[in-house]
Structures are given as C-alpha cells and as structure tokens.
Design a protein around this motif. Structure first.
Motif, PDB file in Angstrom:
ATOM      1  N   ILE A 169     -58.923 132.365 111.343  1.00  0.00           N
ATOM      2  CA  ILE A 169     -58.097 133.180 109.892  1.00  0.00           C
ATOM      3  C   ILE A 169     -58.533 131.782 109.030  1.00  0.00           C
ATOM      4  O   ILE A 169     -59.038 131.592 107.867  1.00  0.00           O
ATOM      5  CB  ILE A 169     -56.936 132.995 110.422  1.00  0.00           C
ATOM      6  N   LEU A 170     -58.418 130.863 109.796  1.00  0.00           N
ATOM      7  CA  LEU A 170     -59.244 129.279 109.321  1.00  0.00           C
ATOM      8  C   LEU A 170     -60.720 129.711 108.716  1.00  0.00           C
ATOM      9  O   LEU A 170     -61.015 129.505 107.890  1.00  0.00           O
ATOM     10  CB  LEU A 170     -59.606 128.017 110.195  1.00  0.00           C
ATOM     11  N   VAL A 171     -61.104 130.128 108.946  1.00  0.00           N
ATOM     12  CA  VAL A 171     -62.561 130.622 109.509  1.00  0.00           C
ATOM     13  C   VAL A 171     -62.964 131.011 107.606  1.00  0.00           C
ATOM     14  O   VAL A 171     -63.515 131.692 107.359  1.00  0.00           O
ATOM     15  CB  VAL A 171     -63.593 131.010 110.044  1.00  0.00           C
ATOM     16  N   TRP A 172     -61.737 132.468 108.536  1.00  0.00           N
ATOM     17  CA  TRP A 172     -61.901 133.368 106.438  1.00  0.00           C
ATOM     18  C   TRP A 172     -60.806 133.067 105.445  1.00  0.00           C
ATOM     19  O   TRP A 172     -62.054 132.961 104.431  1.00  0.00           O
ATOM     20  CB  TRP A 172     -61.436 134.831 107.203  1.00  0.00           C
ATOM     21  N   PHE A 173     -60.564 131.649 105.366  1.00  0.00           N
ATOM     22  CA  PHE A 173     -59.626 131.439 104.292  1.00  0.00           C
ATOM     23  C   PHE A 173     -61.050 130.522 104.335  1.00  0.00           C
ATOM     24  O   PHE A 173     -60.844 130.456 102.905  1.00  0.00           O
ATOM     25  CB  PHE A 173     -58.404 130.364 105.316  1.00  0.00           C
TER      26      PHE A 173
ATOM     27  N   LEU B  61     -56.020 130.491 124.419  1.00  0.00           N
ATOM     28  CA  LEU B  61     -57.118 130.554 123.823  1.00  0.00           C
ATOM     29  C   LEU B  61     -57.270 131.442 122.622  1.00  0.00           C
ATOM     30  O   LEU B  61     -58.203 131.475 121.875  1.00  0.00           O
ATOM     31  CB  LEU B  61     -57.784 130.820 124.580  1.00  0.00           C
ATOM     32  N   PHE B  62     -56.527 132.652 122.904  1.00  0.00           N
ATOM     33  CA  PHE B  62     -56.456 134.035 121.845  1.00  0.00           C
ATOM     34  C   PHE B  62     -56.246 133.967 120.855  1.00  0.00           C
ATOM     35  O   PHE B  62     -56.167 134.117 119.537  1.00  0.00           O
ATOM     36  CB  PHE B  62     -55.737 135.062 122.655  1.00  0.00           C
ATOM     37  N   ALA B  63     -54.822 133.077 121.350  1.00  0.00           N
ATOM     38  CA  ALA B  63     -54.041 132.116 119.297  1.00  0.00           C
ATOM     39  C   ALA B  63     -55.353 131.420 118.567  1.00  0.00           C
ATOM     40  O   ALA B  63     -54.916 131.365 117.635  1.00  0.00           O
ATOM     41  CB  ALA B  63     -52.754 131.790 120.172  1.00  0.00           C
ATOM     42  N   GLN B  64     -55.555 130.076 119.807  1.00  0.00           N
ATOM     43  CA  GLN B  64     -56.597 129.729 118.708  1.00  0.00           C
ATOM     44  C   GLN B  64     -57.645 130.649 118.538  1.00  0.00           C
ATOM     45  O   GLN B  64     -57.738 130.124 117.469  1.00  0.00           O
ATOM     46  CB  GLN B  64     -57.284 128.611 119.617  1.00  0.00           C
ATOM     47  N   LEU B  65     -57.922 131.082 118.469  1.00  0.00           N
ATOM     48  CA  LEU B  65     -59.170 132.478 118.315  1.00  0.00           C
ATOM     49  C   LEU B  65     -58.344 132.738 117.084  1.00  0.00           C
ATOM     50  O   LEU B  65     -59.404 132.794 116.424  1.00  0.00           O
ATOM     51  CB  LEU B  65     -59.656 132.770 120.030  1.00  0.00           C
TER      52      LEU B  65
ATOM     53  N   MET C 289     -64.439 130.843 104.440  1.00  0.00           N
ATOM     54  CA  MET C 289     -65.934 131.128 103.506  1.00  0.00           C
ATOM     55  C   MET C 289     -65.275 132.166 102.619  1.00  0.00           C
ATOM     56  O   MET C 289     -65.402 132.661 101.322  1.00  0.00           O
ATOM     57  CB  MET C 289     -65.892 131.988 104.292  1.00  0.00           C
ATOM     58  N   ARG C 290     -63.394 132.242 102.239  1.00  0.00           N
ATOM     59  CA  ARG C 290     -63.148 133.137 101.342  1.00  0.00           C
ATOM     60  C   ARG C 290     -62.415 132.074 100.101  1.00  0.00           C
ATOM     61  O   ARG C 290     -63.055 132.419  99.268  1.00  0.00           O
ATOM     62  CB  ARG C 290     -61.733 134.334 101.630  1.00  0.00           C
ATOM     63  N   PHE C 291     -62.147 131.193 100.227  1.00  0.00           N
ATOM     64  CA  PHE C 291     -61.353 130.095  99.476  1.00  0.00           C
ATOM     65  C   PHE C 291     -62.375 128.360  98.935  1.00  0.00           C
ATOM     66  O   PHE C 291     -62.069 128.395  98.210  1.00  0.00           O
ATOM     67  CB  PHE C 291     -60.179 130.247  99.360  1.00  0.00           C
ATOM     68  N   VAL C 292     -62.675 128.205 100.364  1.00  0.00           N
ATOM     69  CA  VAL C 292     -63.023 127.192  99.993  1.00  0.00           C
ATOM     70  C   VAL C 292     -64.442 126.675  99.333  1.00  0.00           C
ATOM     71  O   VAL C 292     -65.326 125.798  98.930  1.00  0.00           O
ATOM     72  CB  VAL C 292     -62.809 125.345 101.303  1.00  0.00           C
ATOM     73  N   TRP C 293     -64.989 127.950 101.220  1.00  0.00           N
ATOM     74  CA  TRP C 293     -66.763 127.757 100.669  1.00  0.00           C
ATOM     75  C   TRP C 293     -67.064 128.257  99.130  1.00  0.00           C
ATOM     76  O   TRP C 293     -68.438 126.952  98.703  1.00  0.00           O
ATOM     77  CB  TRP C 293     -67.260 128.335 101.681  1.00  0.00           C
TER      78      TRP C 293
END
Length: 156
Positions: A16-20, A7-11, A22-26
């Motif tokens: 990282i996915l949310v940050w990536f 769960l911690f690794a998935q979090l 928000m930073r590059f895709v959004w």
C-alpha cells in the motif's frame, strides 16, 4: 505472534505504501526533477550560447579594432602627406615671393642708378657749361686755363 501473519501484514502495508508513493508522491517528485533537469539544460544551453556570443563579440571587437587601427594609420599617412604638400607649397610660394622681391629690388636699384647718372650728367653738363663760360669770358692764357681746369676738378 505469528511471524507469517505479521510478515503478510507488513507486506500488505508495504505494498500500500509503495502504491501510495507511486501514485501520489512519486509523480510530483519526478515532475520537479524533470523541471529542474530541463532548467539546468536550458541554463547550460544559454551558457553555451552566451559563450559563443561572447567569442563572436570578441572576434567582432578584434575586427573593429584592426579596422580602426588601419583607418588611423591611413589618416596619419594622409595627414603627413598633406603636411608635406603644404610645406612644399609654402616653399614654392616663398621662392616665388623672394624672386619677385629680388626683381623689384633690382628694378629699384637700376632706377636709382639711372637717376644718379642723370643727376651726375646734369651736374657735369652744368659744370662744363660753367667752365666753358668762364674760359670764354676770360682771356686766352694757358696758365689761367690750367688753373681753371684745376679748380673745376676740385669742384667735381
């Protein structure tokens, strides 16, 4: 496997996915959406301007048509007035010409009548002279005179 570590690794991977994202895709997606919204707004504004321009053009066309109809009506009225005026002038000219022709004809008739009277006077004078000459040449006799007068009557 430990549910907490997974769960911690998935979090962490999710973060990282949310940050990536928000930073590059959004940002390019938001930028594209904003551009599209701006184009749609411009299109709607252009459509509104076109609609108002079309309404103004329709009003102008209606005004021009009304003005044209008024001008045509005025032109027709002026043409009718001018036609009536021309007809009246022609009538007046015809009446004047008829009066002139009548006066000329009356003058011609009077001249011919005068000529005929003069010719008749000349003939009567000639006959009178001839009758007087005949009377004077012959002897004085009442029956002969009556006979001569009768023959003169026939000649007249």
């Amino acid at each position: 496997m430990n549910l907490n570590a997974t769960l911690f690794a998935q979090l962490i991977v999710f973060g990282i996915l949310v940050w990536f994202t928000m930073r590059f895709v959004w940002p390019p997606i938001v930028k594209a959406l904003d551009e599209r919204a701006e184009k749609v707004a411009e299109g709607l504004a252009a459509a509104e301007r076109g609609k108002s321009d079309f309404e103004q053009a329709e009003k102008r066309v209606a005004e021009i048509l009304a003005e044209g109809r008024t001008q045509v009506t005025d032109m027709v009225a002026n043409a009718e007035k001018r036609a009536a005026q021309i007809v009246e002038e022609a009538k007046e000219q015809a009446v004047g010409e008829a009066a002139r022709i009548m006066a000329q004809a009356k003058a011609d008739v009077a001249q011919e009548a005068n000529r005929a009277r003069e010719a008749l006077r000349e003939q009567v004078a000639a006959l009178a002279v001839k009758g007087a000459e005949s009377i004077l040449r012959s002897e004085v006799d009442a029956s002969r005179h009556a006979q001569m007068l009768a023959s003169l009557k026939q000649e007249l």
